[in-house]
Design a protein around this motif. Structure first.
Motif, PDB file in Angstrom:
ATOM      1  N   VAL A 165       0.835  -1.202   0.000  1.00 48.30           N
ATOM      2  CA  VAL A 165       0.000   0.000   0.000  1.00 48.30           C
ATOM      3  C   VAL A 165       0.871   1.254   0.000  1.00 48.30           C
ATOM      4  O   VAL A 165       0.563   2.239  -0.677  1.00 48.30           O
ATOM      5  CB  VAL A 165      -0.965  -0.017   1.202  1.00 48.30           C
ATOM      6  CG1 VAL A 165      -1.682   1.318   1.334  1.00 48.30           C
ATOM      7  CG2 VAL A 165      -1.966  -1.149   1.050  1.00 48.30           C
ATOM      8  N   ALA A 168       1.922   1.738  -3.462  1.00 45.15           N
ATOM      9  CA  ALA A 168       0.739   2.133  -4.254  1.00 45.15           C
ATOM     10  C   ALA A 168       0.450   3.616  -4.037  1.00 45.15           C
ATOM     11  O   ALA A 168       0.160   4.356  -4.981  1.00 45.15           O
ATOM     12  CB  ALA A 168      -0.464   1.285  -3.869  1.00 45.15           C
ATOM     13  N   ARG A 169       0.551   4.049  -2.788  1.00 43.49           N
ATOM     14  CA  ARG A 169       0.301   5.457  -2.496  1.00 43.49           C
ATOM     15  C   ARG A 169       1.352   6.354  -3.137  1.00 43.49           C
ATOM     16  O   ARG A 169       1.042   7.415  -3.680  1.00 43.49           O
ATOM     17  CB  ARG A 169       0.319   5.691  -0.994  1.00 43.49           C
ATOM     18  CG  ARG A 169      -0.937   5.208  -0.331  1.00 43.49           C
ATOM     19  CD  ARG A 169      -0.911   5.512   1.146  1.00 43.49           C
ATOM     20  NE  ARG A 169      -2.243   5.301   1.688  1.00 43.49           N
ATOM     21  CZ  ARG A 169      -2.514   5.248   2.985  1.00 43.49           C
ATOM     22  NH1 ARG A 169      -1.552   5.403   3.871  1.00 43.49           N
ATOM     23  NH2 ARG A 169      -3.737   5.054   3.394  1.00 43.49           N
ATOM     24  N   MET A 171       3.100   5.709  -5.779  1.00 40.33           N
ATOM     25  CA  MET A 171       2.857   5.724  -7.226  1.00 40.33           C
ATOM     26  C   MET A 171       1.704   6.650  -7.566  1.00 40.33           C
ATOM     27  O   MET A 171       1.779   7.442  -8.508  1.00 40.33           O
ATOM     28  CB  MET A 171       2.521   4.309  -7.712  1.00 40.33           C
ATOM     29  CG  MET A 171       3.705   3.374  -7.757  1.00 40.33           C
ATOM     30  SD  MET A 171       3.182   1.700  -8.264  1.00 40.33           S
ATOM     31  CE  MET A 171       4.761   0.832  -8.097  1.00 40.33           C
ATOM     32  N   THR A 172       0.627   6.532  -6.806  1.00 40.00           N
ATOM     33  CA  THR A 172      -0.535   7.384  -7.027  1.00 40.00           C
ATOM     34  C   THR A 172      -0.141   8.854  -6.917  1.00 40.00           C
ATOM     35  O   THR A 172      -0.538   9.686  -7.734  1.00 40.00           O
ATOM     36  CB  THR A 172      -1.605   7.057  -5.980  1.00 40.00           C
ATOM     37  OG1 THR A 172      -1.984   5.683  -6.149  1.00 40.00           O
ATOM     38  CG2 THR A 172      -2.827   7.931  -6.142  1.00 40.00           C
ATOM     39  N   TRP A 175       2.037   9.889  -9.875  1.00 30.48           N
ATOM     40  CA  TRP A 175       1.278   9.944 -11.134  1.00 30.48           C
ATOM     41  C   TRP A 175       0.369  11.162 -11.173  1.00 30.48           C
ATOM     42  O   TRP A 175       0.135  11.733 -12.236  1.00 30.48           O
ATOM     43  CB  TRP A 175       0.488   8.650 -11.329  1.00 30.48           C
ATOM     44  CG  TRP A 175      -0.012   8.530 -12.726  1.00 30.48           C
ATOM     45  CD1 TRP A 175      -1.301   8.667 -13.161  1.00 30.48           C
ATOM     46  CD2 TRP A 175       0.768   8.265 -13.909  1.00 30.48           C
ATOM     47  NE1 TRP A 175      -1.374   8.499 -14.517  1.00 30.48           N
ATOM     48  CE2 TRP A 175      -0.125   8.254 -15.000  1.00 30.48           C
ATOM     49  CE3 TRP A 175       2.129   8.033 -14.130  1.00 30.48           C
ATOM     50  CZ2 TRP A 175       0.309   8.009 -16.313  1.00 30.48           C
ATOM     51  CZ3 TRP A 175       2.553   7.806 -15.433  1.00 30.48           C
ATOM     52  CH2 TRP A 175       1.651   7.795 -16.499  1.00 30.48           C
ATOM     53  N   GLN A 176      -0.136  11.580 -10.015  1.00 31.46           N
ATOM     54  CA  GLN A 176      -0.946  12.794  -9.972  1.00 31.46           C
ATOM     55  C   GLN A 176      -0.109  13.994 -10.405  1.00 31.46           C
ATOM     56  O   GLN A 176      -0.573  14.846 -11.162  1.00 31.46           O
ATOM     57  CB  GLN A 176      -1.506  12.996  -8.563  1.00 31.46           C
ATOM     58  CG  GLN A 176      -2.519  14.126  -8.483  1.00 31.46           C
ATOM     59  CD  GLN A 176      -3.669  13.925  -9.465  1.00 31.46           C
ATOM     60  OE1 GLN A 176      -4.330  12.892  -9.454  1.00 31.46           O
ATOM     61  NE2 GLN A 176      -3.877  14.894 -10.354  1.00 31.46           N
ATOM     62  N   GLU A 179       0.303  13.816 -14.116  1.00 33.61           N
ATOM     63  CA  GLU A 179      -0.915  14.253 -14.815  1.00 33.61           C
ATOM     64  C   GLU A 179      -1.069  15.766 -14.776  1.00 33.61           C
ATOM     65  O   GLU A 179      -1.546  16.361 -15.746  1.00 33.61           O
ATOM     66  CB  GLU A 179      -2.144  13.566 -14.212  1.00 33.61           C
ATOM     67  CG  GLU A 179      -2.145  12.075 -14.523  1.00 33.61           C
ATOM     68  CD  GLU A 179      -3.515  11.439 -14.387  1.00 33.61           C
ATOM     69  OE1 GLU A 179      -4.326  11.945 -13.598  1.00 33.61           O
ATOM     70  OE2 GLU A 179      -3.756  10.427 -15.077  1.00 33.61           O
ATOM     71  N   TRP A 205      11.625   3.551 -11.272  1.00 37.92           N
ATOM     72  CA  TRP A 205      10.175   3.576 -11.514  1.00 37.92           C
ATOM     73  C   TRP A 205       9.726   4.992 -11.860  1.00 37.92           C
ATOM     74  O   TRP A 205       8.950   5.202 -12.796  1.00 37.92           O
ATOM     75  CB  TRP A 205       9.430   3.061 -10.277  1.00 37.92           C
ATOM     76  CG  TRP A 205       7.985   2.772 -10.557  1.00 37.92           C
ATOM     77  CD1 TRP A 205       7.438   1.578 -10.924  1.00 37.92           C
ATOM     78  CD2 TRP A 205       6.891   3.713 -10.508  1.00 37.92           C
ATOM     79  NE1 TRP A 205       6.086   1.714 -11.102  1.00 37.92           N
ATOM     80  CE2 TRP A 205       5.723   3.007 -10.862  1.00 37.92           C
ATOM     81  CE3 TRP A 205       6.788   5.067 -10.210  1.00 37.92           C
ATOM     82  CZ2 TRP A 205       4.457   3.609 -10.910  1.00 37.92           C
ATOM     83  CZ3 TRP A 205       5.532   5.679 -10.281  1.00 37.92           C
ATOM     84  CH2 TRP A 205       4.389   4.947 -10.613  1.00 37.92           C
ATOM     85  N   GLN A 208      10.502   5.875 -15.340  1.00 39.62           N
ATOM     86  CA  GLN A 208       9.568   5.246 -16.284  1.00 39.62           C
ATOM     87  C   GLN A 208       8.223   5.966 -16.283  1.00 39.62           C
ATOM     88  O   GLN A 208       7.584   6.110 -17.320  1.00 39.62           O
ATOM     89  CB  GLN A 208       9.366   3.779 -15.921  1.00 39.62           C
ATOM     90  CG  GLN A 208      10.604   2.941 -16.139  1.00 39.62           C
ATOM     91  CD  GLN A 208      10.395   1.533 -15.616  1.00 39.62           C
ATOM     92  OE1 GLN A 208       9.691   0.732 -16.218  1.00 39.62           O
ATOM     93  NE2 GLN A 208      10.979   1.243 -14.478  1.00 39.62           N
ATOM     94  N   ALA A 209       7.794   6.405 -15.091  1.00 38.60           N
ATOM     95  CA  ALA A 209       6.530   7.142 -15.005  1.00 38.60           C
ATOM     96  C   ALA A 209       6.616   8.434 -15.808  1.00 38.60           C
ATOM     97  O   ALA A 209       5.697   8.786 -16.554  1.00 38.60           O
ATOM     98  CB  ALA A 209       6.198   7.449 -13.546  1.00 38.60           C
ATOM     99  N   GLU A 212       6.650   7.543 -19.643  1.00 39.12           N
ATOM    100  CA  GLU A 212       5.349   7.172 -20.217  1.00 39.12           C
ATOM    101  C   GLU A 212       4.348   8.310 -20.089  1.00 39.12           C
ATOM    102  O   GLU A 212       3.542   8.542 -20.994  1.00 39.12           O
ATOM    103  CB  GLU A 212       4.796   5.915 -19.537  1.00 39.12           C
ATOM    104  CG  GLU A 212       3.464   5.492 -20.156  1.00 39.12           C
ATOM    105  CD  GLU A 212       3.068   4.057 -19.859  1.00 39.12           C
ATOM    106  OE1 GLU A 212       3.955   3.182 -19.821  1.00 39.12           O
ATOM    107  OE2 GLU A 212       1.855   3.810 -19.667  1.00 39.12           O
TER     108      GLU A 212
END
Lengths: 430, 430
Positions: A165, A168-169, A171-172, A175-176, A179, A205, A208-209, A212
């Motif tokens: 988790v 995951a957090r 990464m989230t 990614w925000q 964006e 990572w 890569q984020a 992409e």
């Protein structure tokens, strides 16, 4: 299906090495190293770890034995054939054979020199002494090791699922940011986050984020190993250690005043185009620009690494205009304490008035703020700097007195020589 | 290290089967199936897929051939020895040998009966006809297959990295709910999310998240396969299909009025304790409770599955008091359209006045709302219901007219027989 061989293999490692390659370092370190190798090969320097975040008790968090194992592992590394091939054969900033045969031969035979490690209270004293081109290569791996060991100490107490988790957090969260940034396709951003990354795998990572998510807005990474593995541009120019050591070697005040320009004169001999980037803040941006020779105004751009970035950019633009240059053709690289909001704000403020670009560091590769109780994974301010050269202490004034370093009497002398008056203190986040 | 054998093995599969076990289904289906097997073994029924979300064009999204392959794969499944052992040997709700030898023998020889699939416009007509105990076992796998194939259709166009971020976001979202819920350690929550899960692997992940995050507040899962694999309690009691089919078999209005109580009389013969849970809303909660025989007031609790849950719980509490029962000893299970905020709100409202428990479904195992552009992964309202028994159409009135089903004239007759007046329509989210 469990791959028994892989599992057994993984359990055979005595340690999980953090730095596994001599090119897991910033590209500008290698550029500067070549420059130092050519001009100041025999200069004796001392680099030292400095933890500006005294509230992070590194020696309580990190086991000394583990730290030694990691540092010893780095000393066992040498350039692999593939890494040498990449450095020799690649095009950097549009130029072939950036690294010359004599430097490559030296680098291919290099092992990093010894380190000195001592626990003092809740902190470590970690210093590196020796010839400048060798010692300087310790900076990035030493920082990366300490940052990652501190992270591991925190992660050690977490459950398997809690770890999932956590990432995951993270990464989230990243990614925000991606964006938000992709809303402006004209942005130009590079990864400058090697030294204070959460971990190597996480930096990889993040790269890569960016790749992409941002496409051509992501212009490359300062990390040579990741650039090589992912076929990206390696990014970077030069850093404060050059003027700091040159200044420490100056024999009198007149030589001291000349030192920051002597560095760049040497640099100009070697590099052109996008590698001609001024780093003006070592002894105060204002005085540096005022006294700069005209040939410096012809350089491609400037990197802004301390103080109020907007104010410094305005100063640079005014300076170019005063020297008859067109700022719209100049490059301003912001690289201090950036996050996505600051990037977008600076872009909006300076787009059209100059070419702008961003070197995004700690808050790209280590923004674990708010992801654990007590924020025990938040990045902190750790540096590894040249503290003396040939026995003389080095000095940095910066545009932010909280980033200044050196003995008080020397700071006073440098302030006098470089005409630095009052400065605005700003919090150093990372 | 690439495990070549695993990779080759994975590429040998013709399809990636969604349902891989006959016990990848809700526990209450097996409980009801045993009851039906004993009492109504030869009843002919038809189950049919009903997509209440007509804006989701299933037949455009899902390839008919792929759907057939998945359904054919389910028809190839039979109970494995380990699954049989688990059902025979396990303790369910504190009781050994819940599943009797004659039922187990029948189940171990079962293959699911044929299906009928036809594309009509942008939707599929998918029906199952045959003996009730066989046909009823199609409901959950059919729904799970359609939900997951719809998800796969959306995921198919996403990049590798985009997929990773999608699941990172979904994990972050679920974990936030878990963290909110763990603030109240007295909560009792079960996973009821099999039928409308995003995917099997995702449901399994959600169950692990609940387990690690909520500890003893997570009381189990309705999914038998996950309960078996993860050594959890299998949770569930009975559903609307029992009174719906019993009602459809009623020969006149008097028998129809008795049908919902006949079902529970049969149930009471077989089960005690926490399995004696009333599901009162099939033909309107108010009338059902008013006319209920006194022995029903002695049951352990009630499950609230439609309408305004707080109002229905108040109704149940008042009913128990009117029958001389102490509501504080009764169990109220909320299972309709729950999310973490609703769970906390209902808990605060009824804790102390009754024992409360939650069956958390779609928004536990399929809350992908807001995670993709156009919300193409948001859960939607798909059901698979008994639509006729021995040629008679079934009817459900529910406490929410938007959940009602059956031919108009039959709905009118049922409303008359069960004395159902005006009902408040509520949006069916999932």
């Amino acid at each position: 299906m469990v791959d028994i061989a892989t599992r057994v293999w993984n359990h055979k490692w005595k340690i999980d090495p953090i730095v596994r390659s001599l090119i897991d370092t910033d590209f500008y370190k290698l550029l500067m190293c070549q420059s130092v190798f050519r001009k100041k090969r025999d200069t004796n320097v001392t680099f030292s770890l400095i933890n500006r975040s005294q509230n992070v008790p590194l020696a309580k968090l990190i086991d000394e034995g583990e730290l030694r194992e990691q540092l010893d592992h780095i000393r066992s590394l040498s350039l692999s054939r593939g890494e040498g091939t990449w450095l020799r054969g690649n095009t950097f900033y549009g130029k072939r054979q950036m690294f010359r045969p004599d430097f490559m031969e030296w680098f291919e035979n290099l092992r990093l020199p010894p380190y000195h490690l001592e626990r003092v209270g809740d902190q470590y004293e970690l210093t590196f002494e020796g010839k400048w081109p060798e010692v300087m290569l310790w900076e990035i791996p030493a920082l990366a090791v300490l940052m990652e060991l501190r992270g591991r100490a925190v992660l050690h107490d977490m459950g398997r699922f809690e770890l999932q988790v956590l990432y995951a957090r993270a990464m989230t969260k990243l990614w925000q940011k991606v964006e938000d940034l992709r809303q402006v396709p004209e942005l130009r951003i590079a990864d400058f986050g090697t030294r204070r990354r959460h971990s190597f795998l996480w930096q990889d990572w993040c790269v890569q984020a960016m790749l992409e998510g941002l496409g051509s807005s992501f212009v490359g990474t300062s990390n040579c190993l990741i650039a090589k593995n992912r076929d990206l541009e390696a990014i970077g120019t030069n850093a404060h250690e050059l003027p700091m050591v040159y200044a420490a070697l100056a024999e009198d005040d007149a030589a001291l005043a000349r030192a920051p320009y002597d560095v760049l004169a040497d640099w100009q001999e070697e590099h052109d185009g996008n590698l001609r980037i001024i780093l003006p803040d070592t002894y105060g941006t204002e005085g540096f620009l005022k006294r700069a020779p005209d040939w410096l105004a012809g350089w491609t751009g400037i990197r802004i690494d301390s103080g109020d970035p907007a104010a410094a950019a305005e100063e640079a633009i005014n300076w170019w205009i005063s020297r008859g240059e067109d700022p719209r053709k100049k490059l301003i690289i912001f690289s201090d304490g950036l996050d996505e909001k600051k990037i977008l704000e600076l872009y909006r403020q300076f787009d059209g008035r100059a070419r702008v670009s961003f070197g995004w560091g700690t808050l790209l590769t280590n923004d674990f703020r708010g992801l654990t109780p007590d924020d025990r994974l938040a990045p902190f301010s750790l540096v590894c700097k040249a503290v003396s050269a040939e026995g003389n202490p080095t000095v940095k004034l910066s545009d932010n007195p909280n980033k200044a370093m050196g003995p008080a009497e020397e700071i006073a002398r440098y302030k006098r020589v470089f005409g630095v008056g009052d400065q605005e203190a700003m919090e150093v986040v990372v």
